[in-house]
Every structure is written in C-alpha cells, then in structure tokens.
Scaffold this active site. Structure first.
Site, short mmCIF file in Angstrom:
data_model
loop_
_atom_site.label_atom_id
_atom_site.label_comp_id
_atom_site.label_asym_id
_atom_site.label_seq_id
_atom_site.Cartn_x
_atom_site.Cartn_y
_atom_site.Cartn_z
N HIS A 92 -2.93 -1.53 11.30
CA HIS A 92 -4.02 -0.90 11.69
C HIS A 92 -5.27 -1.58 11.85
O HIS A 92 -5.34 -2.84 11.59
CB HIS A 92 -4.35 0.04 10.31
N ASP B 133 -9.20 -1.33 9.89
CA ASP B 133 -9.81 -0.67 8.90
C ASP B 133 -10.68 0.23 9.18
O ASP B 133 -11.58 0.26 10.08
CB ASP B 133 -10.43 -1.71 7.88
N HIS C 36 -4.05 -5.46 11.96
CA HIS C 36 -3.51 -6.39 10.75
C HIS C 36 -2.44 -5.50 10.02
O HIS C 36 -2.38 -4.40 10.06
CB HIS C 36 -4.55 -6.83 9.85
N ARG D 213 -11.56 -6.83 -1.34
CA ARG D 213 -11.96 -6.71 -0.23
C ARG D 213 -13.49 -6.19 -0.11
O ARG D 213 -13.77 -5.15 -0.97
CB ARG D 213 -11.09 -5.77 0.53
C1 OGA Z 1 -6.72 -4.57 3.67
C2 OGA Z 1 -5.18 -4.64 4.13
C3 OGA Z 1 -3.51 -6.33 3.96
C4 OGA Z 1 -2.94 -7.31 3.00
O1 OGA Z 1 -7.09 -4.93 2.63
O2 OGA Z 1 -7.48 -3.82 4.28
O3 OGA Z 1 -4.78 -4.29 4.88
O4 OGA Z 1 -2.26 -8.37 3.43
N1 OGA Z 1 -4.65 -5.75 3.57
O5 OGA Z 1 -3.28 -7.00 1.96
MN MN Z 2 -6.52 -3.09 6.06
#
Ligand code: OGA
Ligand code: MN
Length: 289
Positions: free
Chosen positions: A110, A112, A265, A280
């Site tokens: 995806h 974000d 990602h 995050r």
């Molecule tokens: C995010 C995500 C991936 C991870 O925090 O947006 O997709 O590896 N994380 O934690």
């Molecule tokens: Mn993400």
C-alpha cells in the site's frame, strides 16, 4: 562532494537500490536550512531515506516531520501515542489483553492514506523495539514499475481512475487480527472511498508513477467488475516486481522516511511472540493528478 563547509550531511545511495542513507545528521539537534534542503532533495531523488542512530524524542520526531508539511492524525485514535496524536504506534505488542499499537499495518502492499482525498506525502517510522528475526519493511519503486509496463498497457491505463477504500480489507484483517478495533460510525464516516488516478504525476519531480495497491484499491472506475479485477491484478504484478524493491532490515534507532507518492510498502512480518514497536508520523500531501 560539496565544498560547502556549513553542510554536514552526506547522501549515500544504498548498494543495488534506489534508497539512500543520510549520514552525518543528528535529529536531536536543530536541522540547518541547508541540510534540510539536501534531505528534501534526496527524498525526491531516492524515495526512501534511512537515518541511523537517531535517539530522538516524540517531540523531535514530530518537529522534524512537520518541516515537510502538516501532520495527519490517524483514524485509529486507539493507537495514538499518549499525549502525541501525531504519532501512530505500529506494534504487535499486546499488554493486559490490549494491543498497544496497530499490529498488522502493512500486511498488504500500500501507499499510506491513498484512501483520502489528499493522501500522504511521506511517512516517517522510528524503531523503538525490534524483533531478533524478521520485521523487515519492503519498498517498491512505482516510477520504475510504470516504466516497466509495456507501451500498449501504459496507453490503456494512463488516464483511468480507481477507487480506494480504507475499508476494502478491514474486515479481512480483523479476522486475522482479532485485536484490530471495530470501527465506530464516526471512524467509518472519516474514511469514505475516494477516486484517484491510476497513474499519478509526482508533484515534486513531474515523474509518472503507478498509484494502485492491493490493500486499498477496490476497482477501476467505469469497467465491468471482472475486467477491473483482472486489470488491477495485472497492475499489482508490475507494482511489486521483486527487482523494483528495497528491503529495509531494521537496526536499533533507525528512522526511515519514505515518499508515498513514489513507493508502495509492505511489512514482511515477524513471529508473533517477538516484540516489535515503531513510531510513525505521517505528512499530508496534495490531491493526486
Ligand atoms: C506503516 C507500515 C510497515 C512496517 O507504518 O505505515 O505500513 O513494516 N509499516 O511496520
Ligand atoms: Mn503503511
């Protein structure tokens, strides 16, 4: 190499990858304007920036993130860091039967917040606690994905639009992760589906990139369901080709800042019993075109 003595920052491309490491920066200290400009440029050029050994407070992470734009407050308020709603806790840790963070963020590929009118410009993840095995994050270059698509298919999809929905996979994820909260009516109202271009122009570089994902893209507007599904599956294949990926293997105190307009990602996952926690911040971006 720059001869500007005021500049301490070096951008070091990672081997065999589009991503780069930012060397010589301590984010617990104020970032000089010239350093910020280089980082901003490197973010456009490399799409994923890795900052090592960043021992920074939530306030410092928020302050640095804000230099790139306004910060998003995630719809899952359950997982905001106490006193800092700008920080979303990404974690598989369950304490007293309660999850401390979003445990399955990134289970599907995806970008974000692609489900919002104005999706995210970029997200910054700071490692807090890492598992002894697994827990990598994968990134896939969507400009390269676009350039890999044969011209006939490019012409077919160039001006299509697709619907993105936060709810697309929500119930499926809840079945896998029973601790994922049930959404309130108020939360559902905040994540109504939106329509985005299938191919977007990066506002900072003018480059074209694919902008669909298996997590949030539900259908191509104007196509019969079966055709839409088949076309999306085909595009997802290009979007996630292994040769277009960078695998980030987390080290303690890593901070990674990626460009949601350029990459998809995925969380590669780790064994459930190993604790993983990251913080995050999510920078708001522009309406895609
Ligand atoms: C995010 C995500 C991936 C991870 O925090 O947006 O997709 O590896 N994380 O934690
Ligand atoms: Mn993400």
């Amino acid at each position: 190499m720059s001869t500007d003595t005021l500049t301490r920052v070096e951008i070091r491309p990672l081997p065999d990858s589009f991503a780069a490491e930012v060397v010589g920066l301590d984010l617990s200290q104020p970032v000089a304007d010239e350093d910020f400009r280089r980082i901003h440029r490197a973010h456009l050029d490399h799409h994923v920036l890795v900052f090592r050994e960043q021992r920074v407070t939530p306030e410092q992470q928020i302050e640095f993130s804000r230099r790139f734009g306004a910060l998003e407050i995630h719809v899952l308020h359950q997982f905001h860091l106490n006193g800092h709603p700008e920080i979303l806790i990404v974690s598989n840790i369950v304490e007293n039967g309660q999850p401390v963070g979003l445990g399955d963020a990134g289970y599907f590929w995806h970008s974000d917040l692609s489900y919002k009118e104005k999706p995210s410009l970029g997200s910054m993840l700071l490692a807090q606690e890492l598992p002894s095995e697994g827990g990598d994050t994968l990134f896939a270059d969507q400009h390269a994905a676009w350039e890999t698509i044969p011209p006939e298919l490019q012409a077919r999809v160039r001006h299509l639009k697709a619907e993105h929905s936060y709810l697309a996979k929500y119930e499926e994820l809840r079945e896998r992760s029973p601790w994922r909260p049930k959404l309130s009516d108020e939360q559902v109202a905040r994540v109504l589906p939106v329509v985005q271009p299938v191919v977007r122009t990066h506002p900072g570089t003018g480059r074209l990139g694919l902008f669909v994902s298996e997590h949030f893209t539900t259908r191509i507007v104007g196509l019969p369901e079966a055709e839409s599904r088949a076309l999306l599956e085909e595009l997802f294949q290009y979007a996630t080709l292994p040769q277009l990926q960078y695998r980030h293997r987390w080290q303690p105190h890593d901070m990674v800042f990626w460009d949601n307009r350029s990459v998809l990602h995925l969380a590669a996952g780790c064994p459930d019993h190993l604790r993983r926690r990251l913080h995050r911040t999510t920078v708001q971006g522009d309406k895609p075109f």
